[in-house]
Motif scaffolding. Structure first.
Motif, short mmCIF file in Angstrom:
data_model
loop_
_atom_site.label_atom_id
_atom_site.label_comp_id
_atom_site.label_asym_id
_atom_site.label_seq_id
_atom_site.Cartn_x
_atom_site.Cartn_y
_atom_site.Cartn_z
N MET A 21 8.93 -7.34 3.07
CA MET A 21 9.64 -8.49 2.52
C MET A 21 10.18 -9.30 3.70
O MET A 21 10.68 -8.75 4.67
N ASN A 22 10.09 -10.61 3.55
CA ASN A 22 10.60 -11.43 4.65
C ASN A 22 12.10 -11.70 4.48
O ASN A 22 12.66 -11.51 3.40
N LYS A 23 12.71 -12.14 5.57
CA LYS A 23 14.16 -12.37 5.59
C LYS A 23 14.60 -13.39 4.56
O LYS A 23 15.65 -13.26 3.95
N LYS A 24 13.79 -14.42 4.37
CA LYS A 24 14.14 -15.48 3.42
C LYS A 24 14.21 -14.92 1.99
O LYS A 24 15.18 -15.18 1.27
N THR A 25 13.21 -14.16 1.59
CA THR A 25 13.20 -13.57 0.24
C THR A 25 14.37 -12.61 0.08
O THR A 25 15.05 -12.61 -0.95
N TYR A 26 14.62 -11.80 1.11
CA TYR A 26 15.74 -10.86 1.07
C TYR A 26 17.06 -11.61 0.85
O TYR A 26 17.85 -11.26 -0.02
N ALA A 27 17.26 -12.67 1.63
CA ALA A 27 18.51 -13.45 1.53
C ALA A 27 18.64 -14.11 0.16
O ALA A 27 19.73 -14.14 -0.42
N GLU A 28 17.54 -14.64 -0.37
CA GLU A 28 17.57 -15.26 -1.70
C GLU A 28 17.94 -14.25 -2.78
O GLU A 28 18.75 -14.54 -3.67
N GLN A 29 17.34 -13.06 -2.71
CA GLN A 29 17.64 -12.01 -3.70
C GLN A 29 19.09 -11.55 -3.59
O GLN A 29 19.76 -11.33 -4.61
N ALA A 30 19.58 -11.42 -2.37
CA ALA A 30 20.98 -10.99 -2.17
C ALA A 30 21.94 -12.05 -2.72
O ALA A 30 22.95 -11.71 -3.36
N LYS A 31 21.62 -13.32 -2.51
CA LYS A 31 22.46 -14.41 -3.01
C LYS A 31 22.47 -14.42 -4.55
O LYS A 31 23.51 -14.57 -5.17
N GLU B 132 21.99 -4.58 -0.83
CA GLU B 132 20.66 -4.13 -0.41
C GLU B 132 19.63 -4.64 -1.41
O GLU B 132 19.84 -4.58 -2.62
N VAL B 133 18.52 -5.12 -0.89
CA VAL B 133 17.40 -5.55 -1.72
C VAL B 133 16.23 -4.62 -1.40
O VAL B 133 15.80 -4.53 -0.26
N ALA B 134 15.75 -3.92 -2.42
CA ALA B 134 14.64 -2.99 -2.23
C ALA B 134 13.40 -3.54 -2.93
O ALA B 134 13.43 -3.77 -4.14
N ASP B 135 12.33 -3.76 -2.18
CA ASP B 135 11.07 -4.18 -2.80
C ASP B 135 10.07 -3.03 -2.84
O ASP B 135 8.95 -3.19 -3.28
N PHE B 136 10.50 -1.87 -2.37
CA PHE B 136 9.73 -0.63 -2.42
C PHE B 136 8.38 -0.75 -1.71
O PHE B 136 7.44 -0.04 -2.01
N GLY B 137 8.32 -1.69 -0.74
CA GLY B 137 7.13 -1.83 0.09
C GLY B 137 5.95 -2.48 -0.59
O GLY B 137 4.87 -2.54 -0.01
N LEU B 138 6.14 -2.98 -1.81
CA LEU B 138 5.01 -3.55 -2.55
C LEU B 138 4.95 -5.07 -2.48
O LEU B 138 3.98 -5.67 -2.95
N ASN B 139 5.99 -5.69 -1.94
CA ASN B 139 6.02 -7.15 -1.76
C ASN B 139 5.90 -7.92 -3.08
O ASN B 139 5.27 -8.97 -3.13
N MET B 140 6.48 -7.36 -4.14
CA MET B 140 6.56 -8.07 -5.42
C MET B 140 7.92 -7.77 -6.04
O MET B 140 8.02 -7.24 -7.14
N VAL B 141 8.96 -8.14 -5.31
CA VAL B 141 10.33 -7.77 -5.66
C VAL B 141 10.73 -8.24 -7.06
O VAL B 141 11.55 -7.60 -7.71
N PRO C 108 13.84 -0.47 2.65
CA PRO C 108 13.26 -1.81 2.85
C PRO C 108 12.89 -2.08 4.31
O PRO C 108 13.58 -1.65 5.22
N LYS C 109 11.77 -2.78 4.47
CA LYS C 109 11.36 -3.23 5.79
C LYS C 109 11.41 -4.75 5.77
O LYS C 109 10.68 -5.39 5.00
#
Length: 182
Positions: free
Chosen positions: A1-11, A33-42, A178-179
């Motif tokens: 997951m990229n930083k932008k998606t992580y930040a959007e989900q956290a917000k 914490e935002v977990a996408d479980f490594g599948l990139n479809m959060v 999360p990565k």
């Protein structure tokens, strides 16, 4: 997951807490914490959480799931840490907002559930529908997965010590921690 998606989900998660009247501090907001479980479809397979406390004896978390977002099938197993054996996590879910579809071992089939089958491997279909104020306790080693209803869900978790990094997932493609990439 990229930083932008992580930040959007956290917000979005912080806003969900605010909308539900759950007050969190700025320091807690920064620890969402935002977990996408490594599948990139959060949006389909994912979970947003805030851990308030996690000691040797107790853990308390708030988990946010957006509409039909699924936490994939897993179990909390017993193990050993620093040469000391421990039991798998016992956990109680209490729904604070929305509806949560919880699936555990027992009677049930995939074609009879109220939730939507996720794009990950699931094998248990005994459905427990939790509405606001409902709660359910799972003993250690209970295979389970859960999903928010159409309006999303906020679920409080009260448990013994959480060792998320040692959870066993049914779908071998799942990565719990999360990565975050640029």
């Amino acid at each position: 997951m990229n930083k932008k998606t992580y930040a959007e989900q956290a917000k979005k998660t912080a806003q969900a807490f605010k909308d539900a009247g759950i007050v969190i501090t700025k320091e807690e907001e920064a620890r969402i914490e935002v977990a996408d479980f490594g599948l990139n479809m959060v949006d389909k397979i994912g979970l947003q959480l805030l851990t308030y406390v996690n000691t040797e004896r107790v853990c308390a978390k708030e988990m946010v799931l957006f509409p039909y977002q699924t936490c994939p099938e897993h179990k909390h197993v017993s193990g050993e840490e620093n040469g000391v054996p421990y039991l798998g996590k016992e956990e109680t879910f209490r729904v604070r907002r929305g509806t949560c579809y919880l699936y555990v071992s027992g009677e049930g089939s995939a074609d009879a559930i109220h939730g939507i089958l996720p794009p990950s491997k699931v094998t248990v279909f005994h459905e427990i529908i939790l509405h606001e104020g409902d709660q359910y306790t799972m003993v250690p080693n209970t295979l389970h997965w859960f999903q928010a209803g159409k309006d999303g869900a906020i679920v409080s978790e009260f448990s013994t010590k959480s060792r998320d990094e040692s959870d066993i997932f049914t779908d071998e493609n799942i990565v719990r921690m999360p990565k975050i990439e640029d």
